[in-house]
Design a protein around this motif. Structure first.
Motif, PDB file in Angstrom:
ATOM      1  N   TRP A 206       0.811  -1.214   0.000  1.00 24.93           N
ATOM      2  CA  TRP A 206       0.000   0.000   0.000  1.00 24.93           C
ATOM      3  C   TRP A 206       0.843   1.263   0.000  1.00 24.93           C
ATOM      4  O   TRP A 206       0.497   2.254  -0.655  1.00 24.93           O
ATOM      5  N   GLU A 207       1.958   1.273   0.722  1.00 25.09           N
ATOM      6  CA  GLU A 207       2.741   2.502   0.821  1.00 25.09           C
ATOM      7  C   GLU A 207       3.319   2.933  -0.524  1.00 25.09           C
ATOM      8  O   GLU A 207       3.722   4.088  -0.696  1.00 25.09           O
ATOM      9  N   GLU A 208       3.346   2.019  -1.508  1.00 23.50           N
ATOM     10  CA  GLU A 208       3.875   2.351  -2.835  1.00 23.50           C
ATOM     11  C   GLU A 208       2.834   2.979  -3.752  1.00 23.50           C
ATOM     12  O   GLU A 208       3.149   3.381  -4.876  1.00 23.50           O
ATOM     13  N   MET A 209       1.593   3.094  -3.286  1.00 23.59           N
ATOM     14  CA  MET A 209       0.521   3.511  -4.177  1.00 23.59           C
ATOM     15  C   MET A 209       0.605   5.001  -4.549  1.00 23.59           C
ATOM     16  O   MET A 209       0.745   5.867  -3.695  1.00 23.59           O
ATOM     17  N   VAL A 210       0.522   5.255  -5.834  1.00 23.87           N
ATOM     18  CA  VAL A 210       0.194   6.558  -6.411  1.00 23.87           C
ATOM     19  C   VAL A 210      -0.994   6.278  -7.324  1.00 23.87           C
ATOM     20  O   VAL A 210      -0.846   5.635  -8.361  1.00 23.87           O
TER      21      VAL A 210
ATOM     22  N   THR B 296      -0.893   6.853   6.080  1.00 24.52           N
ATOM     23  CA  THR B 296      -1.291   6.062   4.918  1.00 24.52           C
ATOM     24  C   THR B 296      -2.729   5.539   5.024  1.00 24.52           C
ATOM     25  O   THR B 296      -3.206   4.867   4.109  1.00 24.52           O
ATOM     26  N   ALA B 297      -3.423   5.856   6.118  1.00 23.35           N
ATOM     27  CA  ALA B 297      -4.841   5.506   6.233  1.00 23.35           C
ATOM     28  C   ALA B 297      -5.721   6.501   5.484  1.00 23.35           C
ATOM     29  O   ALA B 297      -6.942   6.364   5.499  1.00 23.35           O
ATOM     30  N   PHE B 298      -5.094   7.466   4.803  1.00 20.61           N
ATOM     31  CA  PHE B 298      -5.852   8.505   4.119  1.00 20.61           C
ATOM     32  C   PHE B 298      -5.344   8.669   2.694  1.00 20.61           C
ATOM     33  O   PHE B 298      -4.145   8.607   2.437  1.00 20.61           O
TER      34      PHE B 298
ATOM     35  N   GLN C  81      11.445   7.709  -4.517  1.00 24.54           N
ATOM     36  CA  GLN C  81      12.824   7.563  -4.063  1.00 24.54           C
ATOM     37  C   GLN C  81      12.994   7.880  -2.577  1.00 24.54           C
ATOM     38  O   GLN C  81      13.717   7.181  -1.864  1.00 24.54           O
ATOM     39  N   ARG C  82      12.336   8.930  -2.093  1.00 27.06           N
ATOM     40  CA  ARG C  82      12.636   9.437  -0.759  1.00 27.06           C
ATOM     41  C   ARG C  82      11.500   9.299   0.254  1.00 27.06           C
ATOM     42  O   ARG C  82      11.766   9.198   1.456  1.00 27.06           O
ATOM     43  N   ILE C  83      10.253   9.360  -0.202  1.00 26.46           N
ATOM     44  CA  ILE C  83       9.130   9.324   0.739  1.00 26.46           C
ATOM     45  C   ILE C  83       8.647   7.905   0.995  1.00 26.46           C
ATOM     46  O   ILE C  83       8.469   7.487   2.151  1.00 26.46           O
ATOM     47  N   VAL C  84       8.436   7.130  -0.059  1.00 28.81           N
ATOM     48  CA  VAL C  84       7.894   5.774   0.098  1.00 28.81           C
ATOM     49  C   VAL C  84       8.722   4.926   1.058  1.00 28.81           C
ATOM     50  O   VAL C  84       8.151   4.216   1.906  1.00 28.81           O
ATOM     51  N   PRO C  85      10.068   4.960   1.013  1.00 27.52           N
ATOM     52  CA  PRO C  85      10.834   4.146   1.971  1.00 27.52           C
ATOM     53  C   PRO C  85      10.586   4.507   3.429  1.00 27.52           C
ATOM     54  O   PRO C  85      10.874   3.695   4.321  1.00 27.52           O
ATOM     55  N   LEU C  86      10.054   5.707   3.691  1.00 26.33           N
ATOM     56  CA  LEU C  86       9.791   6.115   5.070  1.00 26.33           C
ATOM     57  C   LEU C  86       8.410   5.695   5.563  1.00 26.33           C
ATOM     58  O   LEU C  86       8.100   5.878   6.745  1.00 26.33           O
ATOM     59  N   LEU C  87       7.591   5.140   4.674  1.00 28.41           N
ATOM     60  CA  LEU C  87       6.189   4.893   5.022  1.00 28.41           C
ATOM     61  C   LEU C  87       5.918   3.492   5.547  1.00 28.41           C
ATOM     62  O   LEU C  87       4.936   3.285   6.259  1.00 28.41           O
ATOM     63  N   LYS C  88       6.734   2.535   5.179  1.00 24.92           N
ATOM     64  CA  LYS C  88       6.477   1.160   5.602  1.00 24.92           C
ATOM     65  C   LYS C  88       6.599   1.048   7.114  1.00 24.92           C
ATOM     66  O   LYS C  88       7.644   1.339   7.698  1.00 24.92           O
ATOM     67  N   GLY C  89       5.516   0.660   7.745  1.00 27.79           N
ATOM     68  CA  GLY C  89       5.515   0.500   9.187  1.00 27.79           C
ATOM     69  C   GLY C  89       5.361   1.790   9.964  1.00 27.79           C
ATOM     70  O   GLY C  89       5.418   1.771  11.205  1.00 27.79           O
TER      71      GLY C  89
END
Length: 593
Positions: free
Chosen positions: A106-110, A380-382, A508-516
């Motif tokens: 989910w965190e990869e979604m655009v 990421t719930a929004f 590159q920079r935001i998605v890696p910070l979103l998992k968990g």
């Protein structure tokens, strides 16, 4: 392959035709070119008939005792629209090219919302395939397709569907939809479907003539509610839940956006929404399947997480609040429901940091309270956006934000929502600054068309953008034609590269910070139109936003000399942020090396 109770089934003895019609003791099957065949009444209101020489391509109807000919409510395809015969389709015959697809986290979604009929000049599934490379290069990782359930007429937004198992024939055959999903998966793009389970359209819904589809126990904006909890509701619930499983299993979709879930009324021990989420997730197994809701009530309970941070029911919700505050900032509009979102940048700060602007507080324009606490949820719930079909289409002229807003203002709010930790969603054509309107459109008979015209006029009279002298006719062919994207304008767009750069930076920079990343780890400060937001995300990284959403310079809120600036729009000098400045930076949280 998941078996369903509804629709034709292929057996060793031929094709089994099935209809749940508990209001009648006798039902007949009519295959085109053949005589009527009596169906066998079996338990619980079911009627069945096996035809040995039937197969793919056969057209059929059911005939009720009074002679009314009806399509199969679980029809797989309606070649001659909703009042015509249903067609037997062997969906298992499609040969998938991308057979190993299991989806994307989910965190990869655009997300990219599109209407099949307006996305391309042809308005078909096949034509949409030709545009997938554009979306992949842009940085899109998920399509969200507006409703496909067969609707009456030549064009429709999709929310007047009446046959939820049949993709509308104006877009192509079911196999063409499969090919679109397949091609998207080959390019690493997930596919979500907008599903409407809160009402049926006003033309072509025959179910009330043979089954207890509606109940007067609940009322909705469309009349009596769907019977999810009264006598006969068990099979109605199954019809809907199996429909969602059907799209996931047969068409290999990656999830749903569920329309207006606040209008799904159910007093059962297990609410339909809970049962739906539970069974869809079970049917999907180890695949990544994501469930999004539209919820006018902003009920955060549907978004609750378990101890590991995983969604128990629904993955995320469309966040209208983010849209409203960004729209007000860019346009200066304060009429209609935007009146509740006027004020300093603190409302935007709360929407970005906590999800909802209103978490139980009174809203003057709305005339009541709205929402529940949401700051405990991960960002990421929004799902955030600056345009979608509703926010454009529910304006009298269906005008987009680019039509009347300064480019620097649009760029500022775009750089906020595309890089914020919430999941971003674009509306088709937004990436190149498309100015084609997207007004509401439908194509019924003249009597119903006139009711729609009058209803829209009444509804829009209190919404943003209304002008009684300019209201478009939602039933006119020209209104539909005007909504089609003009792809020739993409080449000359100055916005397209801006979107590409932002989305590449996000991946590159935001998605890696979103998992968990958990909830309750954000804070904000505001003064006038100036805003500062901090999120503590994965690995102890702190994502920081500084923005001035005004046409004149304003003071920076505190010092920002630590961390790495990853994006800058506009400028700052001597503690001042220039007009429409947005700065994103990443730093370590205090106490971490």
């Amino acid at each position: 392959m998941t078996k369903t109770m509804f629709g034709p089934a292929f057996t060793e003895d031929g094709v089994l035709f099935r209809l749940w019609a508990p209001l009648h003791e006798n039902v007949f099957l009519k295959i085109e070119g053949s005589d009527l065949r009596p169906m066998q009444a079996v338990e619980d209101g079911w009627h069945r008939c096996t035809v040995a020489d039937a197969g793919p391509g056969v057209h059929y109807r059911f005939v009720l005792p009074d002679g009314l000919e009806i399509p199969d409510p679980a029809s797989r395809f309606q070649p001659r629209d909703v009042h015509g015969p249903s067609e037997v389709v062997d969906l298992a015959a499609y040969r998938w090219h991308e057979s190993q697809w299991t989806g994307r986290p989910w965190e990869e979604m655009v997300i990219y919302e599109l209407h099949v009929g307006c996305f391309t000049p042809q308005g078909t599934f096949e034509a949409a395939i030709e545009r997938l490379d554009h979306l992949r290069e842009l940085g899109v990782t998920a399509l969200q397709i507006m409703p496909l359930s067969d609707f009456p007429g030549r064009y429709n937004w999709g929310y007047d569907g009446v046959l939820p198992y049949a993709p509308d024939s104006s877009y192509g055959r079911p196999e063409d939809l499969m090919a679109l999903v397949d091609a998207a998966h080959e390019r690493g793009i997930s596919v979500f479907l907008d599903a409407v389970y809160n009402h049926f359209g006003p033309d072509g819904n025959y179910m009330p003539s043979y089954a207890p589809l509606f109940t007067d126990h609940h009322k909705t904006a469309w009349g009596n509610g769907i019977n999810y909890d009264s006598d006969g509701s068990e099979m109605i619930r199954e019809f809907i839940i199996e429909n969602a499983i059907y799209w996931i299993s047969q068409f290999r979709l990656d999830g749903f956006r569920f329309d207006a879930v606040h209008a799904i009324k159910d007093d059962s021990a297990e609410h339909l929404l809970h049962a739906l989420a539970r069974r869809v997730r079970a049917a999907a197994g180890d695949r990544h399947v994501h469930l999004i809701v539209e919820n006018e009530e902003n009920d955060s309970e549907l978004l609750k997480r378990d101890a590991d941070g995983k969604a128990r029911l629904f993955t995320a919700q469309w966040n209208d609040d983010v849209h409203h505050v960004l729209h007000v900032a860019a346009t200066g509009e304060t009429f209609g429901y935007y009146a509740d979102y006027v004020g300093d940048a603190g409302k935007l700060g709360r929407a970005l940091a906590e999800g909802f602007v209103f978490q139980g507080e009174h809203m003057p324009y709305r005339g009541g309270s709205r929402g529940s606490p949401s700051g405990h949820l991960p960002p990421t719930a929004f799902v955030s956006f600056i345009q979608n079909h509703d926010q454009i289409g529910n304006r009298a002229l269906g005008d987009r934000i680019m039509a009347a807003s300064p480019t620097d203002a649009v760029k500022a709010i775009t750089s906020i929502y595309l890089l914020a930790p919430q999941i971003p969603m674009l509306f088709m054509g937004e990436e190149w600054g498309a100015r084609e309107p997207f007004p509401f459109f439908c194509d019924f008979g003249e009597e119903l068309n006139e009711k729609v015209r009058q209803g829209r006029r009444k509804e829009l009279s209190r919404l943003p953008g209304f002008d009684a002298g300019e209201l478009l006719d939602p039933t006119a062919p020209a209104t539909f034609a005007a909504a089609k994207l003009d792809w020739s304008k993409r080449a000359s767009s100055e916005m397209l590269e801006f979107y590409r750069v932002l989305l590449a930076l996000r991946h590159q920079r935001i998605v890696p910070l979103l998992k968990g990343a958990g909830g309750g780890n954000a804070s904000y400060r505001s003064a006038g139109a100036t805003l500062a937001v901090d999120w503590t995300l994965a690995g102890g990284r702190r994502l920081c936003l500084d923005a001035n959403l005004a046409s004149e310079a304003a003071p920076l809120l505190g010092r920002r000399d630590e961390g790495e600036t990853i994006f800058r729009l506009g400028g700052s000098d001597g503690g001042q942020l220039a007009a429409w400045t947005v700065i994103w930076s990443i730093a370590r949280s205090e106490g971490l090396a």
